[in-house]
Design a protein around this motif. Structure first.
Motif, PDB file in Angstrom:
ATOM      1  N   PRO A 115      38.036  45.537  43.209  1.00 28.40           N
ATOM      2  CA  PRO A 115      38.484  44.363  43.976  1.00 28.40           C
ATOM      3  C   PRO A 115      39.239  43.387  43.069  1.00 28.40           C
ATOM      4  N   LEU A 116      40.294  42.794  43.587  1.00 34.58           N
ATOM      5  CA  LEU A 116      41.060  41.854  42.750  1.00 34.58           C
ATOM      6  C   LEU A 116      40.679  40.422  43.100  1.00 34.58           C
ATOM      7  N   ASP A 117      39.372  40.156  43.070  1.00 36.75           N
ATOM      8  CA  ASP A 117      38.890  38.798  43.388  1.00 36.75           C
ATOM      9  C   ASP A 117      38.555  38.045  42.106  1.00 36.75           C
ATOM     10  N   CYS A 118      39.380  38.286  41.087  1.00 36.31           N
ATOM     11  CA  CYS A 118      39.033  37.755  39.760  1.00 36.31           C
ATOM     12  C   CYS A 118      38.722  36.258  39.763  1.00 36.31           C
ATOM     13  N   LEU A 119      39.455  35.473  40.537  1.00 35.94           N
ATOM     14  CA  LEU A 119      39.266  34.020  40.466  1.00 35.94           C
ATOM     15  C   LEU A 119      37.878  33.588  40.894  1.00 35.94           C
ATOM     16  N   THR A 120      37.316  34.318  41.833  1.00 32.39           N
ATOM     17  CA  THR A 120      35.996  33.914  42.323  1.00 32.39           C
ATOM     18  C   THR A 120      34.893  34.830  41.795  1.00 32.39           C
ATOM     19  N   CYS A 121      35.246  35.677  40.835  1.00 30.50           N
ATOM     20  CA  CYS A 121      34.263  36.621  40.295  1.00 30.50           C
ATOM     21  C   CYS A 121      33.439  35.946  39.203  1.00 30.50           C
ATOM     22  N   ALA A 122      32.123  36.286  39.150  1.00 29.07           N
ATOM     23  CA  ALA A 122      31.236  35.668  38.159  1.00 29.07           C
ATOM     24  C   ALA A 122      31.650  35.999  36.730  1.00 29.07           C
ATOM     25  N   ALA A 123      32.350  37.118  36.561  1.00 27.93           N
ATOM     26  CA  ALA A 123      32.742  37.510  35.206  1.00 27.93           C
ATOM     27  C   ALA A 123      34.134  36.991  34.841  1.00 27.93           C
ATOM     28  N   ASN A 124      34.701  36.159  35.689  1.00 26.48           N
ATOM     29  CA  ASN A 124      36.044  35.642  35.398  1.00 26.48           C
ATOM     30  C   ASN A 124      36.067  34.981  34.021  1.00 26.48           C
ATOM     31  N   GLY A 125      36.911  35.515  33.141  1.00 24.58           N
ATOM     32  CA  GLY A 125      36.967  34.969  31.786  1.00 24.58           C
ATOM     33  C   GLY A 125      36.016  35.687  30.845  1.00 24.58           C
ATOM     34  N   ASP A 126      35.157  36.533  31.367  1.00 23.75           N
ATOM     35  CA  ASP A 126      34.191  37.239  30.528  1.00 23.75           C
ATOM     36  C   ASP A 126      34.115  38.685  30.999  1.00 23.75           C
ATOM     37  N   CYS A 127      35.311  39.286  31.267  1.00 23.44           N
ATOM     38  CA  CYS A 127      35.361  40.616  31.864  1.00 23.44           C
ATOM     39  C   CYS A 127      36.243  41.503  31.008  1.00 23.44           C
ATOM     40  N   GLU A 128      35.661  42.604  30.538  1.00 23.70           N
ATOM     41  CA  GLU A 128      36.455  43.484  29.667  1.00 23.70           C
ATOM     42  C   GLU A 128      37.514  44.239  30.460  1.00 23.70           C
ATOM     43  N   LEU A 129      37.270  44.479  31.736  1.00 24.87           N
ATOM     44  CA  LEU A 129      38.273  45.161  32.561  1.00 24.87           C
ATOM     45  C   LEU A 129      39.519  44.275  32.684  1.00 24.87           C
ATOM     46  N   GLN A 130      39.252  42.991  32.925  1.00 22.16           N
ATOM     47  CA  GLN A 130      40.329  41.995  32.990  1.00 22.16           C
ATOM     48  C   GLN A 130      41.078  41.938  31.650  1.00 22.16           C
ATOM     49  N   ASP A 131      40.316  41.891  30.563  1.00 24.79           N
ATOM     50  CA  ASP A 131      40.919  41.830  29.229  1.00 24.79           C
ATOM     51  C   ASP A 131      41.800  43.050  28.963  1.00 24.79           C
ATOM     52  N   MET A 132      41.309  44.224  29.346  1.00 21.15           N
ATOM     53  CA  MET A 132      42.052  45.453  29.058  1.00 21.15           C
ATOM     54  C   MET A 132      43.304  45.560  29.925  1.00 21.15           C
ATOM     55  N   ALA A 133      43.204  45.070  31.167  1.00 17.15           N
ATOM     56  CA  ALA A 133      44.403  45.062  32.013  1.00 17.15           C
ATOM     57  C   ALA A 133      45.476  44.234  31.329  1.00 17.15           C
ATOM     58  N   GLY A 134      45.053  43.127  30.726  1.00 16.19           N
ATOM     59  CA  GLY A 134      46.000  42.299  29.989  1.00 16.19           C
ATOM     60  C   GLY A 134      46.482  42.981  28.720  1.00 16.19           C
ATOM     61  N   ALA A 135      45.543  43.622  28.010  1.00 17.75           N
ATOM     62  CA  ALA A 135      45.873  44.220  26.718  1.00 17.75           C
ATOM     63  C   ALA A 135      46.876  45.367  26.846  1.00 17.75           C
ATOM     64  N   VAL A 136      46.752  46.143  27.928  1.00 20.28           N
ATOM     65  CA  VAL A 136      47.666  47.289  28.054  1.00 20.28           C
ATOM     66  C   VAL A 136      48.951  46.906  28.792  1.00 20.28           C
ATOM     67  N   GLY A 137      49.038  45.654  29.225  1.00 21.53           N
ATOM     68  CA  GLY A 137      50.260  45.192  29.904  1.00 21.53           C
ATOM     69  C   GLY A 137      50.407  45.749  31.301  1.00 21.53           C
ATOM     70  N   LEU A 138      49.291  45.835  31.991  1.00 20.49           N
ATOM     71  CA  LEU A 138      49.362  46.356  33.359  1.00 20.49           C
ATOM     72  C   LEU A 138      50.064  45.329  34.249  1.00 20.49           C
ATOM     73  N   ARG A 139      51.151  45.735  34.879  1.00 18.30           N
ATOM     74  CA  ARG A 139      51.906  44.793  35.701  1.00 18.30           C
ATOM     75  C   ARG A 139      51.990  45.229  37.155  1.00 18.30           C
ATOM     76  N   ASP A 140      51.617  46.461  37.401  1.00 21.70           N
ATOM     77  CA  ASP A 140      51.877  47.010  38.717  1.00 21.70           C
ATOM     78  C   ASP A 140      50.810  48.061  39.027  1.00 21.70           C
TER      79      ASP A 140
END
Lengths: 958, 78
Positions: A115-140
């Motif tokens: 689910p792409l509910d990152c803003l309201t997710c309890a792990a927002n800012g503390d999520c390795e999945l989120q971090d890795m999406a950023g790290a690998v440059g996932l754009r699409d």
């Protein structure tokens, strides 16, 4: 207030232990690491983090997420860096166009089912999945997933069978399957770190789901022990602390030390403002190495519980309601009373009990109060009722009461001999470390009347369980020694070089007597002789053998003798002075080691030096400017006897609930009732406070600076993470009281108290707060001879010089079964509750254990007409109580068992005042009882409850 | 000082328990060990009660306690 200093990075895979070093090249940089290190870890150590999801350094590499791929020159393909070990000279590339493309593809697939509910997710800012999406440059995300695990309804509006609701059954964390990426980190943490094997991956392929227990189980009904290792390992919001869901992510962390058991786990107190968001085990904590149990990890809510008393209170007599007063008025009232008592009844008529829950600095001040202000030695501590026989027994044989090892030592142990201890419940984080070693093949011997969780569990089973009759420890330990001596399994070279050979010969002659043989004592102990012989042979010949023992050894009329017997076993077999061996007392309370070190015993000044020594007294006479009484003072049971007799009238009791925790409740109550001034200093109106005239509210471990010393003699920092809710840290309260008595103390920070301890105590001479900050923790002795502290004792020789063998004659306890009391009651602990429960009962840990129950064997239950869950009356010569029965074959016929976590049960109404011959440590572990069906609470329970509720009244403010 | 018979009974039990341990040692060592144990760990009023018992003949005490008595420090009267 200090933030933690050491970086707490995740290196992806555990450190390798090889001494052989390997140099390789990663992204153009040479890196040298131990052989066996993963490429992932080598890169991380070089400061190059490789993207990852399924790897974390608390568990072994798994290689499932395919995100940590690297390229190695000269090798085909793109191996996973977590599962590929380093090799000399290889050239590794962590970021190439091929790798970038592959990683993006992997992330795209992950995200398509998340689910792409990152803003309201309890792990927002503390999520390795989120971090890795950023790290690998996932754009699409190009895949429009038709089937998902996260949509409750499918595209046509029907229920999605793949969607599973949240499991909120655990009180502290929630499991949200819709956010799971099936990396297996939680499952592996449960297996490898905790050793419970409660979690599993159910199903295959697309159907793979994390599940606790069997198909119908929730987290709460499964084997899960709520240690939190899975929550910590989870890279997403799938397993999340409910406190984080409620409050939000923390913004800073302060490293501190748990205030529950003697393991002494270090935690990061993660804070937002002055609100504690969560406690996370600290990876650099040397006792726990990043692990925790349900108590330290989650059960801290008592510190902000509504029952906490925040204002000082006084009353003239205990039948009056409490009056809330200012600190100044409370101090004046208390000091005037104590002064008047001493004037009327003499210098020796008052005393103190130091707390094993408070810091070293606080215990030191309380014993200083009695020695330097009351001018007597009437000080004692809860170690009286737990490990005082350890002090005596190890002191006599080895020359020091110190446990011989650190917890890391268990990693080198080949045979663990556990006597009278259930680390699974009492010292769970140590138990996890032990179970890990057992899964690697170490052997286990358990000596316990009850089939505890340590006897058999997930992937471990004791080679020998000596299920002895309560009260026959000395007979069993002597039988083990008999086998070792008569079968010549002893280590003659060790004994000749480290011990007194003549004393050994005397002991060998004594123990070789056939009356000590396993066959001769079989009828007494109930343990088949062959089991004893097998256990003795295994202990003596199985490699590094370590003894771990607890209160099942000490809390007997022959507790000290058993400790001596244990020391004899270790000396006989040469299992002393190196990693993997030793004699390890598992201490109960967080700072019971420290409170003993700090001179809380009535015969010893700090550092275990007897008050009769003029040169020792001179040190304190110079430092404190008073004359020190050369006579030993009263121990807790003696204080109560003297109170009943009329010569002991005033007590300052810090952070201990003697009315609930000490044996023979009626006698304790009578002693307290006979006193004219009882000062209770505690977080809550505990049971002892029912008999108090002054109440000083205490501060929690989160609210003060100081140090705790754990069972390995490790001095750990306790750091203030929030201001004391009642205004003062406990050391400040003791100082105010001492000053009201005329002491003139001027400490402004606990570090000054530690400086005074170091100045006057040789084993602490090298300890300073700066040094502890720098090293993380220090194991005493720490002085010029051992500036870094002492992880292992007796390496080149015993502290007393030669190890001393002492005869251990078995003497049956006077507490005997007979027609009126045919069963033997023994007592113990449960994982989720702690000691008298003052803290854990005020947390949601009660979902696991809301009352004490009596375990009784089916045969004994049947002959008494008792069914599972029935209310039963438990009576001894001392008193009676009622509780519910649980029918189980964990206990042998003739033996019943209960815990004492709940005041309403009042198990100690039943226990007697028999005690250890050397130390007066009460014989909690053996009481002759009768059990019969019952309709409800006993008369004592009812009258006690009435007195307690009357006594707890607080007058309304005017 | 009042005399609490319960306390005295308890002290007799405690002294006898120490004696039972010390009896397994060579005799002289046991006598000395018992005395020094009581000297080291018993507060003066406990020793005073013990001497009250001893002075009345030591009824109930094991022989080793009575034999060790001269080596036990007699506290000053309160």
């Amino acid at each position: 207030m200090k933030d933690f200093v050491l970086p707490d990075r995740d290196f992806g895979t555990p450190a390798a232990k090889s001494k052989q070093m390997v140099t390789l090249n990663i992204d153009g940089f040479d890196v040298t690491v131990p052989e066996g290190t993963s490429i992932m870890r080598a890169a991380a150590e070089a400061g190059i983090p490789v993207p990852k999801l399924c790897a974390t350094d608390s568990v072994d590499a798994f290689g499932s997420c395919r995100l940590c791929l690297v390229e190695i020159e000269g090798r085909n393909g793109t191996p996973a860096s977590c599962t590929t070990p380093v090799a000399p000279g290889i050239k590794v590339h962590t970021q190439t166009s091929k790798l970038k493309q592959l990683r993006r593809g992997v992330m795209e697939l992950y995200i398509s089912d998340h689910p792409l509910d990152c803003l309201t997710c309890a792990a927002n800012g503390d999520c390795e999945l989120q971090d890795m999406a950023g790290a690998v440059g996932l754009r699409d995300v190009r895949y429009e997933a038709v089937e998902t695990h996260f949509r409750a309804k499918d595209t046509s509006g029907g229920a999605n069978p793949q969607w599973l609701p949240k499991d909120d059954s655990n009180p502290y964390f929630s499991y949200d399957p819709s956010k799971c990426i099936v990396c297996s980190r939680c499952v592996r943490a449960c297996e490898e770190v905790q050793g419970t094997f409660a979690l599993t991956i159910q199903g295959r392929g697309w159907d793979s789901r994390v599940h606790a227990g069997a198909r119908a189980d929730s987290f709460l009904t499964s084997d899960c022990v709520s240690c939190g290792a899975c929550v910590q390992a989870c890279p997403t919001a799938t397993l999340t602390e409910k406190s984080v869901i409620d409050i939000g992510t923390p913004d800073r962390a302060i490293v501190t030390t748990c205030a529950y058991c003697g393991v002494g786990c270090q935690f990061k107190a993660e804070m937002r403002g002055d609100e504690l968001v969560r406690m996370v085990p600290y990876k650099h904590g040397k006792a726990n190495r990043g692990h925790s149990c349900v108590k330290g990890r989650f059960a801290y809510g008592y510190a902000s519980h509504q029952d906490r008393i925040l204002n000082p209170m006084i009353r003239d007599t205990i039948d009056e309601p409490w009056r809330e007063v200012s600190w100044a008025e409370a101090m004046e009232f208390a000091a005037n009373r104590m002064k008047a008592i001493q004037q009327k009844y003499g210098r020796q008529s008052v005393g103190v009990i130091t707390s094993s829950r408070c810091t070293n600095e606080e215990s030191y001040l309380v014993q200083k109060l009695t020695r330097a202000v009351f001018l007597n030695n009437n000080t004692d501590t809860c170690a009286r009722v737990c490990h005082s026989p350890t002090g005596y027994g190890l002191g006599q044989t080895f020359g020091t009461s110190a446990g011989t090892q650190d917890f890391d030592s268990v990693e080198d142990c080949d045979v663990a001999l556990i006597i009278g201890s259930n680390p699974h419940s009492g010292h769970p984080v140590f138990a996890s470390r032990l179970k890990k070693r057992l899964r690697q093949g170490a052997k286990l011997i358990v000596v316990d009347p009850r089939r505890t969780e340590m006897v058999e569990g997930a992937h471990y089973k004791a080679a020998h369980h000596l299920a002895l009759r309560p009260g026959t420890n000395v007979a069993i330990v002597s039988a083990l020694a008999h086998v070792i001596v008569t079968e010549k399994l002893y280590d003659e070279a060790f004994i000749r070089s480290r011990c007194d050979w003549a004393e050994f010969e005397d002991y060998a002659e004594f123990i070789s007597d056939p009356k000590h043989s396993p066959e001769a004592v079989e009828l007494l102990t109930g343990v088949p002789a062959e089991e004893v012989r097998g256990a003795a042979r295994l202990y003596a010949t199985g490699g590094n053998a370590a003894i771990y023992y607890g209160l099942g050894v000490t809390e007997h009329s022959q507790g000290s003798t058993t400790v001596i017997g244990i020391a004899n076993l270790a000396m006989l077999t040469g299992n002393i002075g190196r990693p993997g061996v030793g004699v390890n007392p598992l201490r109960g309370q967080n700072n019971v080691q420290g409170s003993c070190d700090m001179g809380s015993f009535p015969h010893e000044l700090p550092g275990y030096r007897h008050v009769k020594g003029a040169e020792v007294r001179a040190i304190y006479e110079k430092a404190w400017g008073v004359e020190i009484d050369p006579e030993p003072g009263l121990r807790i049971p003696n204080m109560l006897d003297a109170a009943v007799e009329g010569s002991f009238k005033g007590l300052y009791c810090q952070g201990e609930d003697i009315l609930q925790s000490d044996p023979d409740t009626r006698h304790v109550a009578a002693g307290l009732a006979a006193m004219e001034c009882v000062i209770v200093h505690d977080l809550f109106l505990n049971e002892t406070a029912n008999y108090a005239h002054v109440f000083f509210p205490g501060s929690s471990f989160l609210e003060k600076d100081g140090t705790f010393t754990n069972a390995e003699r490790r001095i750990n920092m306790v750091r203030k993470v929030m201001a004391p809710k009642q205004g003062y840290a406990d050391w400040e309260v003791t100082q105010m009281f001492a000053n009201a008595m005329g002491a003139g103390w001027t400490y402004t920070h606990p570090s000054q108290i530690m400086a005074e301890i170091a100045l006057t105590t040789p084993s602490f001479a090298g300890v300073t707060y700066d040094r502890i900050e720098e090293m993380g923790s220090i194991q005493w002795p720490c002085n010029d001879q051992a500036p870094e502290g002492t992880p292992l004792m007796h390496i080149d020789g015993f502290v007393r010089g030669k190890g001393k063998f002492i005869r251990t004659e078995y003497v049956a306890t006077d507490e005997k079964t007979g027609p009126r009391f045919p069963l033997l009651l023994t007592t113990g602990r449960i994982l989720s509750q702690y000691n008298v429960g003052a803290q854990t009962r005020r947390t949601q840990n009660t979902v696991w254990h809301d009352q004490d129950v009596l375990e009784i064997h089916p045969h004994d239950a049947e002959t008494r007409g008792i069914r599972d869950g029935d209310f039963v009356r438990l009576a001894s010569r001392a008193g009676e109580t009622t509780l519910r029965a649980e029918i189980t074959d964990r206990v042998s016929p003739g033996v019943v068992y209960t815990t004492f976590h709940h005041p309403v049960t009042q198990a100690n109404v039943v226990t007697t005042d028999f005690s250890d011959w050397a130390t007066n440590c009460p014989e909690y572990k053996v009481t002759a009882v009768q059990v019969s069906p019952s309709n409800g609470p006993s008369e004592w329970q009812e009258s006690y409850e009435a007195q307690a509720s009357l006594s707890r009244r607080i007058a309304a403010a005017e | 000082m009042s005399h609490d018979s319960n306390w005295q009974t308890k002290l007799i039990t405690m002294a006898n328990q120490i004696a039972r341990f010390m009896e397994s040692k060579p005799h002289a060592e046991g006598v000395a060990g018992l005395a020094s144990h009581i000297n080291d760990f018993w507060e003066p009023r406990m020793r005073r009660q013990l001497f009250d018992i001893l002075d009345q003949g030591g009824t109930g005490l094991r022989p080793l306690v009575i034999e060790a008595a001269p080596q036990i420090r007699r506290p000053a009267t309160a």
